[in-house]
Design a protein around this motif. Structure first.
Motif, PDB file in Angstrom:
ATOM      1  N   LEU B 201       6.704 -10.460   8.398  1.00 15.32           N
ATOM      2  CA  LEU B 201       5.752  -9.756   7.886  1.00 15.32           C
ATOM      3  C   LEU B 201       7.483  -8.510   6.802  1.00 15.32           C
ATOM      4  CD1 LEU B 201       3.709  -7.079   7.543  1.00 15.32           C
ATOM      5  CD2 LEU B 201       5.035  -6.491   9.261  1.00 15.32           C
ATOM      6  N   TYR B 202       6.926  -8.761   5.817  1.00 18.77           N
ATOM      7  CA  TYR B 202       8.110  -8.851   4.487  1.00 18.77           C
ATOM      8  C   TYR B 202       7.297  -6.879   4.606  1.00 18.77           C
ATOM      9  CZ  TYR B 202      10.603  -8.178   0.181  1.00 18.77           C
ATOM     10  OH  TYR B 202      11.193  -7.810  -1.078  1.00 18.77           O
ATOM     11  N   ILE B 203       7.906  -5.928   4.342  1.00 20.02           N
ATOM     12  CA  ILE B 203       8.044  -4.334   3.763  1.00 20.02           C
ATOM     13  C   ILE B 203       8.831  -3.649   2.949  1.00 20.02           C
ATOM     14  CG2 ILE B 203       7.806  -1.905   4.534  1.00 20.02           C
ATOM     15  CD1 ILE B 203       7.036  -3.651   7.515  1.00 20.02           C
ATOM     16  N   ALA B 204       8.091  -3.599   2.151  1.00 18.51           N
ATOM     17  CA  ALA B 204       9.270  -2.897   0.461  1.00 18.51           C
ATOM     18  C   ALA B 204       8.800  -1.994   0.007  1.00 18.51           C
ATOM     19  CB  ALA B 204       9.696  -4.270  -0.392  1.00 18.51           C
ATOM     20  N   ARG B 205      10.389  -0.905   0.204  1.00 19.42           N
ATOM     21  CA  ARG B 205      10.224   0.455  -0.638  1.00 19.42           C
ATOM     22  C   ARG B 205       9.834   0.181  -1.795  1.00 19.42           C
ATOM     23  NH1 ARG B 205      10.598   5.347   2.358  1.00 19.42           N
ATOM     24  NH2 ARG B 205       9.285   5.237   0.666  1.00 19.42           N
ATOM     25  N   ASN B 206       8.929   0.570  -2.784  1.00 15.39           N
ATOM     26  CA  ASN B 206       9.031   0.899  -4.573  1.00 15.39           C
ATOM     27  C   ASN B 206       8.268   2.164  -4.943  1.00 15.39           C
ATOM     28  OD1 ASN B 206       5.617   0.830  -4.514  1.00 15.39           O
ATOM     29  ND2 ASN B 206       5.688  -0.972  -3.352  1.00 15.39           N
ATOM     30  N   THR B 207       7.944   2.257  -6.139  1.00 13.65           N
ATOM     31  CA  THR B 207       7.620   3.300  -7.111  1.00 13.65           C
ATOM     32  C   THR B 207       6.059   3.870  -6.902  1.00 13.65           C
ATOM     33  OG1 THR B 207       8.278   2.541  -8.599  1.00 13.65           O
ATOM     34  CG2 THR B 207      10.339   3.923  -7.735  1.00 13.65           C
ATOM     35  N   GLY B 208       5.492   2.886  -6.928  1.00 15.90           N
ATOM     36  CA  GLY B 208       4.064   2.087  -6.886  1.00 15.90           C
ATOM     37  C   GLY B 208       3.506   3.594  -5.890  1.00 15.90           C
ATOM     38  N   THR B 209       1.852   4.009  -6.752  1.00 12.58           N
ATOM     39  CA  THR B 209       1.370   4.895  -6.212  1.00 12.58           C
ATOM     40  C   THR B 209      -0.045   4.597  -5.564  1.00 12.58           C
ATOM     41  OG1 THR B 209       0.542   5.649  -8.632  1.00 12.58           O
ATOM     42  CG2 THR B 209       2.119   6.848  -7.757  1.00 12.58           C
ATOM     43  N   ARG B 210       0.090   3.324  -5.744  1.00 14.36           N
ATOM     44  CA  ARG B 210      -1.579   3.064  -6.038  1.00 14.36           C
ATOM     45  C   ARG B 210      -1.620   2.443  -4.483  1.00 14.36           C
ATOM     46  NH1 ARG B 210      -4.379  -2.174  -8.961  1.00 14.36           N
ATOM     47  NH2 ARG B 210      -5.619  -1.015  -7.920  1.00 14.36           N
ATOM     48  N   ASP B 211      -2.899   1.933  -4.241  1.00 14.08           N
ATOM     49  CA  ASP B 211      -3.114   1.197  -2.784  1.00 14.08           C
ATOM     50  C   ASP B 211      -4.119   0.179  -3.658  1.00 14.08           C
ATOM     51  OD1 ASP B 211      -5.471   2.719  -2.648  1.00 14.08           O
ATOM     52  OD2 ASP B 211      -4.844   4.009  -0.556  1.00 14.08           O
ATOM     53  N   THR B 212      -3.664  -0.804  -2.477  1.00 17.61           N
ATOM     54  CA  THR B 212      -4.504  -2.491  -3.207  1.00 17.61           C
ATOM     55  C   THR B 212      -5.364  -2.826  -1.692  1.00 17.61           C
ATOM     56  OG1 THR B 212      -3.324  -3.527  -2.953  1.00 17.61           O
ATOM     57  CG2 THR B 212      -3.393  -2.566  -4.415  1.00 17.61           C
ATOM     58  N   GLY B 213      -6.463  -3.558  -2.010  1.00 15.16           N
ATOM     59  CA  GLY B 213      -7.017  -4.341  -1.093  1.00 15.16           C
ATOM     60  C   GLY B 213      -5.717  -5.672  -0.532  1.00 15.16           C
ATOM     61  N   PHE B 214      -6.202  -6.181   0.240  1.00 13.03           N
ATOM     62  CA  PHE B 214      -5.618  -7.637   0.416  1.00 13.03           C
ATOM     63  C   PHE B 214      -6.067  -8.554  -0.720  1.00 13.03           C
ATOM     64  CE2 PHE B 214      -6.303  -7.529   4.954  1.00 13.03           C
ATOM     65  CZ  PHE B 214      -4.784  -6.488   5.572  1.00 13.03           C
ATOM     66  N   ARG B 215      -4.475  -9.178  -0.929  1.00 15.62           N
ATOM     67  CA  ARG B 215      -4.147 -10.278  -2.429  1.00 15.62           C
ATOM     68  C   ARG B 215      -3.914 -11.258  -2.042  1.00 15.62           C
ATOM     69  NH1 ARG B 215      -2.644  -6.070  -7.817  1.00 15.62           N
ATOM     70  NH2 ARG B 215      -4.520  -5.072  -7.393  1.00 15.62           N
ATOM     71  N   PHE B 216      -3.689 -12.196  -2.330  1.00 12.83           N
ATOM     72  CA  PHE B 216      -2.730 -12.876  -2.150  1.00 12.83           C
ATOM     73  C   PHE B 216      -1.902 -13.963  -3.606  1.00 12.83           C
ATOM     74  CE2 PHE B 216      -6.754 -13.286   0.618  1.00 12.83           C
ATOM     75  CZ  PHE B 216      -6.699 -12.881   1.029  1.00 12.83           C
TER      76      PHE B 216
END
Lengths: 172, 261
Positions: B201-216
């Motif tokens: 499981l990889y968790i990274a901070r970013n400056t994005g503002t949107r949320d998404t569903g699962f992608r592959f």
């Protein structure tokens, strides 16, 4: 819908690929495709039966592209990125993601439009030198030298970008 | 049999399939004895290969209505049959082009690509490939110090992390580590099942503002299911099936959200 319209419709995805790689901007490239389609539809009679529709359409698109370049040049807009602009491009490559994989499309925008078109028609669109020369309206020798010089230029831009990145990395 | 001298010009001819058949073999022999030219030929070929892969996904995009309508019979929209054919053609192209991250990067055009998404998937897969193969140093801090691990990574990422319990899916926590993610930090939690298969499981901070569903995303044998939240992104990477990874992602997603509330 007649067969010819169907063939044109079928060619749109590949026309968009070429235009996007040529101009990079999504809207501008779709505009170019639309101009091309409109002109093609008004000149259906010029399309000889048996001619590859994609080749015919790309020939039309290239003429429109050249017209645009000329108009922009006359208006004094930047019809092409001057070479110095890859300075800005290199910075973009550093800060953007997947930089290593997008470098080539970035670099492509910094070379002359004629060389860019030649490389794309042959390497991406897969046309032979003879077909590409006909699409671009130049002699085969000119086409060859555009491809060779264009590829060398791309290489130099990419290597320069890599060098800049590595220099940046050792700075304190 | 041609015995002419070859030059750099021939590299381009060969690359473009324009070298006459009877010159092909002498050219290869010339190239084999000329490491400098051989390297140039390889670089040009690699450049063109990358170029093709980067622009390929445009073919899979849905055709803008205005373009299809231009070709239609003067109607506002193209006839339904053509539209259906389009979607089929577009789908086929997506399937063809959907290799590795190329599809991801190109799905929305490489100009409008969400940088966070590519970086997240890329980072998760790269980190998984490096550390899941480790025998001795698979993690920096082991699961035996779980509280310390979670506290430390939470502090370094500036957010409340949880190391999700994936026991229901058959995976036990091995531990985790801190990783760089561009200018930000990322955390990786490594898990292993009874057969020694690892997922991370990889968790990274970013400056994005949107949320998404699962992608592959996929690169080689490694797959990732990932999602973006405002301010950070998560990915489950491993060589398990998409379905298994999605199950893990779903469980991790719920626990991470729960831990933050």
């Amino acid at each position: 819908m007649d067969d010819r319209r169907k063939a044109i419709l079928d060619a749109i995805p590949e026309l968009r690929r070429y235009a996007r790689a040529l101009l990079r901007d999504r809207d501008a490239s779709d505009d170019l495709v639309q101009d091309c389609l409109e002109r093609a539809l008004s000149r259906m009679d010029n399309w000889r039966t048996g001619d590859n529709p994609r080749k015919w359409l790309l020939t039309i698109m290239h003429r429109i592209f050249l017209d645009q370049l000329r108009r922009e040049k006359r208006r004094g807009e930047k019809a092409m990125l001057p070479l110095e602009d890859h300075e800005a491009m290199a910075v973009h490559a550093e800060t953007s993601d997947g930089a290593a994989s997008r470098d080539i499309v970035e670099a492509l925008q910094a070379i002359s439009p004629e060389r860019r078109a030649a490389i794309l028609i042959v390497s991406v669109e897969g046309f032979s030198y003879a077909e590409a020369a006909s699409i671009l309206g130049v002699p085969a020798g000119t086409l060859m030298s555009r491809i060779a010089r264009g590829r060398e230029e791309l290489r130099a831009l990419i290597e320069d970008g890599v060098r800049r990145r590595s220099i940046r990395m050792v700075e304190p | 049999m041609s015995t002419r001298d070859f030059t750099e010009r021939d590299i381009h001819l060969a690359l473009d399939g324009e070298l006459p058949d009877d010159e092909r073999q002498p050219y290869e022999a010339w190239l084999a004895g000329n490491p400098v030219m051989q390297a140039r030929a390889a670089r040009f070929a690699d450049d063109m290969d990358r170029l093709c892969r980067q622009v390929a996904p445009v073919v899979g995009e849905p055709v803008p209505e205005r373009l299809a309508a231009t070709v239609g019979d003067g109607r506002a929209a193209p006839p339904p049959r053509a539209a259906a054919a389009w979607r089929l053609a577009a789908l086929a192209a997506v399937l063809l082009a959907g290799i590795a991250l190329g599809y991801l990067a190109g799905a929305s055009g490489w100009m409008s690509v969400e940088p966070q998404a590519v970086r997240l998937a890329d980072g998760a897969i790269a980190a998984h490939n490096i550390y899941s193969a480790e025998k001795l140093h698979v993690v920096e801090v082991g699961a035996d110090q779980k509280d310390h691990l979670v506290g430390w990574l939470s502090k370094r990422l500036g957010m409340n992390l949880v190391a999700p319990d994936l026991g229901a899916q058959g995976y036990a926590l091995l531990g985790g580590r801190l990783l760089p993610a561009g200018d930000e930090n990322a955390a990786q939690f490594m898990y292993e099942d009874g057969a020694g298969n690892r997922i991370s499981l990889y968790i990274a901070r970013n400056t994005g503002t949107r949320d998404t569903g699962f992608r592959f995303a996929r690169e080689g044998a490694t797959r990732a299911v990932f999602w973006l939240e405002p301010g950070y992104g998560c990915a489950i990477a491993g060589s398990a099936s998409d379905a298994a990874l999605t199950g893990l992602a779903d469980s991790a997603y719920r626990q991470i959200l729960g831990g933050k509330s």
